[in-house]
Structure formats: C-alpha cells, structure tokens
Design an enzyme around this catalytic site. Structure first.
Site, PDB file in Angstrom:
ATOM      1  N   ASP A   1       0.622  -1.160   0.370  1.00 18.30           N
ATOM      2  CA  ASP A   1       0.118  -0.088   0.152  1.00 18.30           C
ATOM      3  C   ASP A   1       0.664   0.723   0.048  1.00 18.30           C
ATOM      4  O   ASP A   1       1.493   1.713   0.681  1.00 18.30           O
ATOM      5  CB  ASP A   1      -0.758   0.119   1.535  1.00 18.30           C
ATOM      6  CG  ASP A   1      -1.835  -0.958   1.050  1.00 18.30           C
ATOM      7  OD1 ASP A   1      -1.726  -2.322   0.338  1.00 18.30           O
ATOM      8  OD2 ASP A   1      -2.898  -1.374   2.090  1.00 18.30           O
TER       9      ASP A   1
ATOM     10  N   LYS B   1      -7.281   3.427  -2.882  1.00 21.34           N
ATOM     11  CA  LYS B   1      -7.507   3.180  -1.790  1.00 21.34           C
ATOM     12  C   LYS B   1      -7.502   4.960  -0.754  1.00 21.34           C
ATOM     13  O   LYS B   1      -6.889   5.720  -1.232  1.00 21.34           O
ATOM     14  CB  LYS B   1      -6.371   2.894  -1.326  1.00 21.34           C
ATOM     15  CG  LYS B   1      -5.935   2.997   0.851  1.00 21.34           C
ATOM     16  CD  LYS B   1      -5.462   2.540   1.174  1.00 21.34           C
ATOM     17  CE  LYS B   1      -5.319   2.567   2.510  1.00 21.34           C
ATOM     18  NZ  LYS B   1      -3.763   1.235   3.492  1.00 21.34           N
TER      19      LYS B   1
ATOM     20  N   LYS C   1     -10.235   0.519  -2.398  1.00 19.68           N
ATOM     21  CA  LYS C   1     -10.410  -0.129  -1.112  1.00 19.68           C
ATOM     22  C   LYS C   1     -10.187   1.211  -0.059  1.00 19.68           C
ATOM     23  O   LYS C   1      -9.995   2.509  -0.022  1.00 19.68           O
ATOM     24  CB  LYS C   1      -8.741  -0.143  -0.361  1.00 19.68           C
ATOM     25  CG  LYS C   1      -8.675  -0.114   0.848  1.00 19.68           C
ATOM     26  CD  LYS C   1      -7.370  -0.977   0.883  1.00 19.68           C
ATOM     27  CE  LYS C   1      -7.322  -1.349   2.643  1.00 19.68           C
ATOM     28  NZ  LYS C   1      -5.670  -1.896   2.572  1.00 19.68           N
TER      29      LYS C   1
END
Length: 251
Positions: A98, A161, A194
């Site tokens: 991430d 995300k 996400k």
C-alpha cells in the site's frame, strides 16, 4: 441469513485488518495476526509496517495475505525512498504493498512527476498487489480525487485506496463515488477499490459495498477491500448474534 449478517460476511472477506501505530511492537503484531484468524473465517489481509512483514507472514496461514505500507504516511515525492520501502517489503515476504501517492505534489500541480513516481513504483513492485493511497481527504476537490485515481490506474495499480487514516478526513462516500466512477470509466475490469479510515461498524461498511456494486456490479465484490482496525469487533458481534438492533438502522 439476514441482510446484516450477509453484509458482515462480505466485509470480513474484504477486510485488511490493520495496525499502523507508532508504538506497534512484535506483541502488537502477534495479537493482530491472531485476531485475523476469526472464528467466523479469515480476513483478506493483515496490513503492518514493513519491519513486521516477516513476523506476520510466519504467523499467518497462506490464505491470509500480508500487506505493508510504503512512502507512508506523508506521501513524499521521493522515488528512492519508496523503492527502498518496496524492496524491503518484497524481500520480507509480503504479497501486497500500500503506497502513498505524492498527494501534496499533485495538489501543487506536479502531475507529470506524480505519474512518473507511480510508474516507477509499479515496475518495482511487480508481481505484488499494488494499492495506491490517494489521500482523498487532503486533495481538496473531486477533480483532484478523480485525477489521482486516473494516474493510479494508468500506472497499473491493482487497487485505488482512499486514505492513510492519518489525516483529519479519511474515507467518505463522496470520495468513494468519484473513485469508483473513474474505475468504471477506465474499463479495467480487474481494478479494485479500498476504503480506509474511520469505518468501525458493519452499517458503515455497507455504504461502500452498496457504492461498489452500484458502480461496478455485484460481481465486483472481490475487488473491494476495507482497511480497518476495529471493524472486526462489530463484524464478530453481528455474526455471533450479539450486535445491538441499532446496527441495522445505520450510524
């Protein structure tokens, strides 16, 4: 199975159980990995600092993935630092990364530089799953949220995300809607979304399930992840039959 229970099971399967506190220790990570193996089934992944990847991987069964953060949380426009993070994460055995998009640089108009950063990150992270954190709450406009999503998808991100969870505004339905619209427009049938930060109840998670299925279709549920630390408590309360009736009424 009632609707709340169905939602709880969907969220459990999408959950990146996360601990990214400054004071995390090996004991913190051991407890996190134990929690990830819920009596109701496994979470999707455990997300930790890079220094805890090897421990997490050794502690978890193969069906729970290990994710770690890079260029986190500040999102500097520093390719060398990001690549060092990625190399360390990959060598330690993680399956997912991430990485924080340089959102301040994007706000400042450095679109080309941000795109080049993401291209380098994608190249270095292959074949691992790459989630790009756009820090939607700091971008200041829907146009920039959409641009950050476009840049991430163009670079080959597997997921886009919302947030690090370290800023005043984390995931919001408004940001999610814009990001999901861009995923739909892109035509990339394998790109995921996400939501991260501030999602603590099954009812809150339902909002993101609804948005994803509305924009991408019900068959896109495997492309949803939810980054959270305390959501698992409410999921287990629902699945264990101890949740209060108010959960069904939203938040």
């Amino acid at each position: 199975m009632n609707a709340l229970t169905t939602t709880a099971r969907q969220l459990l399967a999408a959950l990146d159980l996360t601990s990214l506190n400054d004071g995390d220790t090996p004991a913190t990570v051991a407890a996190l990995c134990q929690r990830a193996q819920s009596p109701f089934g496994p979470v999707a992944a455990v997300c930790v600092w890079p220094r805890f990847v090897a421990q997490a991987r050794a502690s978890l069964p193969a069906d729970i993935r290990v994710a770690a953060v890079a260029n986190f949380p500040d999102g500097a426009l520093d390719v060398a630092r990001a690549l060092d993070d990625i190399a360390a994460i990959a060598q330690a055995g993680a399956q997912e990364i991430d990485v924080v998009l340089p959102y301040r640089a994007l706000v400042a108009g450095q679109v080309q530089e941000v795109g080049e950063f993401l291209a380098e990150v994608r190249h270095a992270s292959q074949p691992l799953t790459l989630k790009v954190i756009i820090e939607s709450g700091e971008l200041g406009s829907e146009a920039l949220i959409r641009r950050a999503t476009q840049l991430s998808l163009n670079a080959g991100a597997d997921f886009v995300k919302t947030s690090t969870g370290k800023t005043p505004v984390s995931a919001t339905p408004q940001a999610a809607r814009a990001m999901l619209d861009e995923i739909a427009i892109s035509g990339l049938g394998n790109a995921g979304f996400k939501a991260s930060g501030g999602i603590r109840t099954v009812a809150q998670g339902q909002v993101y399930i609804d948005l994803l299925t509305e924009r991408l279709g019900a068959d896109a549920l495997p492309r949803l992840r939810i980054g959270a630390s305390s959501l698992l408590d409410d999921i287990e309360a629902v699945l264990g039959g101890t949740a209060r009736a108010t959960h069904a009424q939203g938040y």
